[in-house]
Design an enzyme around this catalytic site. Structure first.
Site, mmCIF file in Angstrom:
data_model
loop_
_atom_site.group_PDB
_atom_site.id
_atom_site.type_symbol
_atom_site.label_atom_id
_atom_site.label_comp_id
_atom_site.label_asym_id
_atom_site.label_seq_id
_atom_site.Cartn_x
_atom_site.Cartn_y
_atom_site.Cartn_z
ATOM 1 N N ASP A 67 1.189 -0.922 0.809
ATOM 2 C CA ASP A 67 0.011 0.345 0.066
ATOM 3 C C ASP A 67 0.876 1.092 0.068
ATOM 4 O OD1 ASP A 67 1.006 0.173 2.298
ATOM 5 O OD2 ASP A 67 -1.489 0.436 3.698
ATOM 6 N N TYR A 69 2.750 4.848 0.949
ATOM 7 C CA TYR A 69 3.694 5.023 1.914
ATOM 8 C C TYR A 69 2.609 6.521 2.744
ATOM 9 C CZ TYR A 69 7.893 3.860 -0.034
ATOM 10 O OH TYR A 69 9.181 3.364 -0.759
ATOM 11 N N PHE A 80 6.867 2.020 -4.128
ATOM 12 C CA PHE A 80 7.492 1.917 -3.649
ATOM 13 C C PHE A 80 8.717 3.504 -3.955
ATOM 14 C CE2 PHE A 80 7.487 -3.241 -4.295
ATOM 15 C CZ PHE A 80 8.002 -2.860 -2.879
ATOM 16 N N HIS A 188 10.547 -9.312 1.412
ATOM 17 C CA HIS A 188 10.060 -7.809 1.320
ATOM 18 C C HIS A 188 11.658 -6.819 1.473
ATOM 19 C CE1 HIS A 188 8.894 -3.675 1.469
ATOM 20 N NE2 HIS A 188 7.840 -4.284 1.142
#
Length: 224
Positions: A67, A69, A80, A188
């Protein structure tokens, strides 16, 4: 009055009826949040930015995030990514470290990944909005109906490279036709899990090797 503007290039591939119903449902939920004075990121005009930058027929690579930031000014509609004036978040720093180790690309001075999107990399989050200071707060809002449909339709189209970093992204594995697409998955890039497989995964060179093998243009990963 509508607060969301959905990109035309995705209406036909996803189904106009589906998009109309989905947008009506999600819009009412976002309006309710805003009426309750909840701060939501990214701004309304950037929610579909990833889809605005890459049309359905042009996508070559999909890098899936969880999702946006949740800090003020960070989310810019691409997974990202942050705007150039925003400090680079820890997960993105680790992405740049792996990029340097993989392809010897210097670590950038900023975290704006627009240049990747311009090369047909779809930087998509599973949820397209988030409440300020509350990571994953919109995971049950209904965004998965849209993003699962996007993944599924791209999979049916074929000739895709799906990049799944972390458990949240890897839940989408079952939506993808493995015969007609490539899947790259590992842990991740967050500081909590980057050492469990993300560092050393060499996904950036693997993506380019796949594209080269298919006769497609490789991605220039060095940000401008």
């Amino acid at each position: 009055m509508s607060i969301l503007s959905f990109p035309d290039a995705w209406l036909e591939p996803l189904g106009k009826g589906f998009c109309s119903k989905f947008l009506s449902d999600i819009e009412s939920k976002l309006i309710q949040n805003q009426e309750e004075k909840v701060t939501i990121f990214p701004p309304n005009n950037l929610i579909f930015r990833a889809l605005n930058l890459v049309s359905f027929k042009d996508v070559k690579v999909l890098i899936l995030g969880q999702d946006p930031y949740h800090g003020f000014g960070q989310a810019n509609g691409l997974s990202f990514s942050v705007n150039q004036e925003i400090p680079i978040p820890p997960s993105l720093k680790n992405i740049f470290v792996e990029l340097k180790n993989d392809l010897n690309i210097p670590i950038p001075s900023h975290g704006d990944l627009t240049y990747w999107a311009q090369q047909k990399v779809l930087l998509l989050n599973s949820s397209l909005t988030v409440e300020m200071g509350r990571p994953n707060s919109h995971s049950t809002l209904g965004w998965d109906k849209l993003t699962d449909k996007i993944i599924n339709q791209l999979s049916k189209r074929g000739d895709m490279i799906f990049v799944l970093w972390g458990k949240s992204a890897q839940k989408k594995y079952t939506l993808i036709d493995k015969k007609n697409n490539e899947i790259l998955e590992t842990s991740h890039p967050s500081p909590l899990s980057a050492n469990r497989g993300f560092f050393g995964c060499k996904h950036f060179s693997k993506i380019n090797n796949i594209l080269k093998r298919e006769g497609a243009d490789e991605i220039d990963w060095q940000l401008k």
